[in-house]
Motif scaffolding. Structure first.
Motif, PDB file in Angstrom:
ATOM      1  N   LYS A  46       0.811  -1.204   0.000  1.00  0.00           N
ATOM      2  CA  LYS A  46       0.000   0.000   0.000  1.00  0.00           C
ATOM      3  C   LYS A  46       0.849   1.260   0.000  1.00  0.00           C
ATOM      4  O   LYS A  46       0.532   2.226  -0.674  1.00  0.00           O
ATOM      5  N   SER A  47       1.959   1.269   0.777  1.00  0.00           N
ATOM      6  CA  SER A  47       2.682   2.540   0.923  1.00  0.00           C
ATOM      7  C   SER A  47       4.194   2.466   0.735  1.00  0.00           C
ATOM      8  O   SER A  47       4.879   3.431   0.997  1.00  0.00           O
ATOM      9  N   SER A  48       4.726   1.338   0.341  1.00  0.00           N
ATOM     10  CA  SER A  48       6.177   1.256   0.130  1.00  0.00           C
ATOM     11  C   SER A  48       6.473   0.205  -0.936  1.00  0.00           C
ATOM     12  O   SER A  48       5.573  -0.448  -1.429  1.00  0.00           O
ATOM     13  N   ASP A  49       7.742   0.046  -1.245  1.00  0.00           N
ATOM     14  CA  ASP A  49       8.118  -1.002  -2.197  1.00  0.00           C
ATOM     15  C   ASP A  49       9.219  -1.867  -1.604  1.00  0.00           C
ATOM     16  O   ASP A  49      10.072  -2.384  -2.294  1.00  0.00           O
ATOM     17  N   SER A  50       9.184  -2.042  -0.294  1.00  0.00           N
ATOM     18  CA  SER A  50      10.201  -2.809   0.414  1.00  0.00           C
ATOM     19  C   SER A  50      10.057  -4.312   0.150  1.00  0.00           C
ATOM     20  O   SER A  50       8.985  -4.799  -0.189  1.00  0.00           O
ATOM     21  N   THR A  51      11.152  -5.009   0.336  1.00  0.00           N
ATOM     22  CA  THR A  51      11.162  -6.465   0.231  1.00  0.00           C
ATOM     23  C   THR A  51      11.286  -7.087   1.621  1.00  0.00           C
ATOM     24  O   THR A  51      10.837  -8.184   1.866  1.00  0.00           O
ATOM     25  N   PHE A  52      11.901  -6.343   2.559  1.00  0.00           N
ATOM     26  CA  PHE A  52      12.162  -6.829   3.917  1.00  0.00           C
ATOM     27  C   PHE A  52      11.278  -6.114   4.926  1.00  0.00           C
ATOM     28  O   PHE A  52      11.134  -4.894   4.878  1.00  0.00           O
ATOM     29  N   PHE A  53      10.732  -6.889   5.873  1.00  0.00           N
ATOM     30  CA  PHE A  53       9.931  -6.324   6.953  1.00  0.00           C
ATOM     31  C   PHE A  53      10.425  -6.931   8.254  1.00  0.00           C
ATOM     32  O   PHE A  53      10.597  -8.145   8.351  1.00  0.00           O
ATOM     33  N   THR A  54      10.668  -6.094   9.249  1.00  0.00           N
ATOM     34  CA  THR A  54      11.193  -6.581  10.521  1.00  0.00           C
ATOM     35  C   THR A  54      10.103  -7.297  11.316  1.00  0.00           C
ATOM     36  O   THR A  54       8.911  -7.089  11.082  1.00  0.00           O
ATOM     37  N   HIS A  55      10.546  -8.136  12.248  1.00  0.00           N
ATOM     38  CA  HIS A  55       9.629  -8.849  13.131  1.00  0.00           C
ATOM     39  C   HIS A  55       8.689  -7.839  13.787  1.00  0.00           C
ATOM     40  O   HIS A  55       9.105  -6.785  14.239  1.00  0.00           O
ATOM     41  N   ASP A  56       7.431  -8.153  13.832  1.00  0.00           N
ATOM     42  CA  ASP A  56       6.388  -7.352  14.468  1.00  0.00           C
ATOM     43  C   ASP A  56       5.947  -6.141  13.634  1.00  0.00           C
ATOM     44  O   ASP A  56       5.065  -5.403  14.045  1.00  0.00           O
ATOM     45  N   GLU A  57       6.578  -5.929  12.487  1.00  0.00           N
ATOM     46  CA  GLU A  57       6.176  -4.806  11.624  1.00  0.00           C
ATOM     47  C   GLU A  57       4.828  -5.116  10.974  1.00  0.00           C
ATOM     48  O   GLU A  57       4.570  -6.238  10.539  1.00  0.00           O
ATOM     49  N   ILE A  58       3.967  -4.107  10.905  1.00  0.00           N
ATOM     50  CA  ILE A  58       2.670  -4.264  10.256  1.00  0.00           C
ATOM     51  C   ILE A  58       2.807  -3.825   8.804  1.00  0.00           C
ATOM     52  O   ILE A  58       3.367  -2.765   8.517  1.00  0.00           O
ATOM     53  N   VAL A  59       2.311  -4.665   7.896  1.00  0.00           N
ATOM     54  CA  VAL A  59       2.429  -4.414   6.464  1.00  0.00           C
ATOM     55  C   VAL A  59       1.018  -4.317   5.882  1.00  0.00           C
ATOM     56  O   VAL A  59       0.165  -5.161   6.165  1.00  0.00           O
ATOM     57  N   GLU A  60       0.794  -3.274   5.090  1.00  0.00           N
ATOM     58  CA  GLU A  60      -0.512  -3.105   4.447  1.00  0.00           C
ATOM     59  C   GLU A  60      -0.396  -3.392   2.952  1.00  0.00           C
ATOM     60  O   GLU A  60       0.488  -2.879   2.283  1.00  0.00           O
ATOM     61  N   PHE A  61      -1.292  -4.236   2.476  1.00  0.00           N
ATOM     62  CA  PHE A  61      -1.321  -4.603   1.067  1.00  0.00           C
ATOM     63  C   PHE A  61      -2.556  -3.994   0.412  1.00  0.00           C
ATOM     64  O   PHE A  61      -3.493  -3.574   1.088  1.00  0.00           O
ATOM     65  N   ARG A  62      -2.548  -3.978  -0.907  1.00  0.00           N
ATOM     66  CA  ARG A  62      -3.744  -3.605  -1.672  1.00  0.00           C
ATOM     67  C   ARG A  62      -3.769  -4.490  -2.910  1.00  0.00           C
ATOM     68  O   ARG A  62      -2.758  -5.069  -3.313  1.00  0.00           O
ATOM     69  N   CYS A  63      -4.908  -4.601  -3.488  1.00  0.00           N
ATOM     70  CA  CYS A  63      -5.044  -5.406  -4.698  1.00  0.00           C
ATOM     71  C   CYS A  63      -4.381  -4.684  -5.861  1.00  0.00           C
ATOM     72  O   CYS A  63      -4.565  -3.478  -6.046  1.00  0.00           O
ATOM     73  N   ALA A  64      -3.613  -5.397  -6.644  1.00  0.00           N
ATOM     74  CA  ALA A  64      -3.036  -4.829  -7.856  1.00  0.00           C
ATOM     75  C   ALA A  64      -4.180  -4.571  -8.837  1.00  0.00           C
ATOM     76  O   ALA A  64      -4.200  -3.579  -9.547  1.00  0.00           O
ATOM     77  N   ARG A  65      -5.147  -5.468  -8.838  1.00  0.00           N
ATOM     78  CA  ARG A  65      -6.399  -5.299  -9.574  1.00  0.00           C
ATOM     79  C   ARG A  65      -7.386  -6.271  -8.940  1.00  0.00           C
ATOM     80  O   ARG A  65      -7.001  -7.224  -8.273  1.00  0.00           O
ATOM     81  N   GLY A  66      -8.642  -6.029  -9.143  1.00  0.00           N
ATOM     82  CA  GLY A  66      -9.662  -6.905  -8.581  1.00  0.00           C
ATOM     83  C   GLY A  66      -9.959  -6.582  -7.128  1.00  0.00           C
ATOM     84  O   GLY A  66      -9.684  -5.489  -6.639  1.00  0.00           O
ATOM     85  N   VAL A  67     -10.506  -7.593  -6.430  1.00  0.00           N
ATOM     86  CA  VAL A  67     -10.932  -7.425  -5.031  1.00  0.00           C
ATOM     87  C   VAL A  67     -10.364  -8.569  -4.188  1.00  0.00           C
ATOM     88  O   VAL A  67     -10.048  -9.644  -4.713  1.00  0.00           O
ATOM     89  N   PRO A  68     -10.243  -8.329  -2.861  1.00  0.00           N
ATOM     90  CA  PRO A  68      -9.725  -9.386  -1.976  1.00  0.00           C
ATOM     91  C   PRO A  68     -10.645 -10.602  -1.965  1.00  0.00           C
ATOM     92  O   PRO A  68     -11.865 -10.466  -2.012  1.00  0.00           O
ATOM     93  N   VAL A  69     -10.031 -11.780  -1.898  1.00  0.00           N
ATOM     94  CA  VAL A  69     -10.779 -13.028  -1.730  1.00  0.00           C
ATOM     95  C   VAL A  69     -10.150 -13.808  -0.585  1.00  0.00           C
ATOM     96  O   VAL A  69      -8.969 -13.663  -0.300  1.00  0.00           O
ATOM     97  N   GLY A  70     -10.946 -14.628   0.082  1.00  0.00           N
ATOM     98  CA  GLY A  70     -10.428 -15.415   1.202  1.00  0.00           C
ATOM     99  C   GLY A  70     -10.525 -14.647   2.510  1.00  0.00           C
ATOM    100  O   GLY A  70     -11.024 -13.523   2.564  1.00  0.00           O
ATOM    101  N   ALA A  71     -10.014 -15.272   3.572  1.00  0.00           N
ATOM    102  CA  ALA A  71     -10.160 -14.729   4.922  1.00  0.00           C
ATOM    103  C   ALA A  71      -8.947 -13.939   5.410  1.00  0.00           C
ATOM    104  O   ALA A  71      -8.955 -13.415   6.514  1.00  0.00           O
ATOM    105  N   VAL A  72      -7.885 -13.844   4.605  1.00  0.00           N
ATOM    106  CA  VAL A  72      -6.670 -13.145   5.052  1.00  0.00           C
ATOM    107  C   VAL A  72      -6.845 -11.634   4.850  1.00  0.00           C
ATOM    108  O   VAL A  72      -7.116 -11.181   3.737  1.00  0.00           O
TER     109      VAL A  72
END
Length: 159
Positions: free
Chosen positions: A116-142
Motif C-alpha cells: 500500500k505505501s512502500s516497495d520494500s522487500t524486507f519487513f522486521t519482526h512485528d512490523e505491520i504491512v498493508e497490502f492492496r489489490c493490484a487489480r480486482g478485489v480481496p478473496v479469502g479470509a486473510v
C-alpha cells in the motif's frame, strides 16, 4: 575451649578447607581463617548468536563480570539481551535474533497484490504491512493488513 560449632560462609566467600564445623582451642578457631573470598573464574569466548554478532572485537578470554554486547544482522530484531556477562566461568544473558519477512515481486504477482505505501522487500519482526489489490478485489479470509512474525507473514489474495 574444646567446643565445636557448625558454620557457613556468607555469599561471596567459601570455606578455606571445605569444612562446615570449627573447634575452639587455645589459639582461636580451627580452621583459621574459617572463610575466604570466593575465587572468581573467567570465561572463554561467549557462545555464538545465530543471525547475530558481537558488537566489538571477540577475545578468547574474559574476566569475571566482564560483559559483551551483541547485535543482530540487518533487518533482524533482537529479543532479550543485548548483553551477556561472564559470571564465575559461565555466560549469562539470553537473546535471539528474530527473522525478517521477505516478500518478492513474484509472490506479489501470484497473490495479485502490491504494498500500500512502500516497495520494500524486507519487513522486521512485528512490523505491520498493508497490502492492496493490484487489480480486482480481496478473496479469502486473510486481511489486507498483516504483521510479520519471526519471518512468517500471511499474504492476502486478490482476484
Amino acid at each position: 575451649m574444646g567446643e565445636t560449632t557448625i558454620y557457613w560462609c556468607k555469599t561471596g566467600y567459601e570455606s578455606t578447607d571445605g569444612a562446615t564445623w570449627a573447634s575452639c582451642n587455645r589459639d582461636g578457631w580451627t580452621p583459621n581463617p574459617l572463610c575466604q573470598v570466593l575465587e572468581s573464574v573467567g570465561c572463554g569466548s561467549p557462545p555464538p548468536l545465530t543471525d547475530g554478532d558481537i558488537k566489538y572485537t571477540v577475545k578468547s578470554n574474559y574476566s569475571h563480570q566482564e560483559r559483551v554486547e551483541f547485535m543482530c544482522q540487518r533487518y533482524y530484531t533482537m529479543e532479550g539481551g543485548p548483553h551477556r556477562t561472564c559470571i564465575n566461568g559461565e555466560w549469562t544473558g539470553q537473546m535471539r535474533c528474530l527473522k525478517p519477512c521477505i516478500v518478492n515481486e513474484d509472490v506479489y504477482r501470484q497473490h495479485n497484490i502490491t504494498l500500500k505505501s512502500s516497495d520494500s522487500t524486507f519487513f522486521t519482526h512485528d512490523e505491520i504491512v498493508e497490502f492492496r489489490c493490484a487489480r480486482g478485489v480481496p478473496v479469502g479470509a486473510v486481511a489486507m493488513r498483516q504483521r510479520c512474525n519471526g519471518g512468517v507473514i500471511l499474504l492476502p489474495t486478490c482476484q
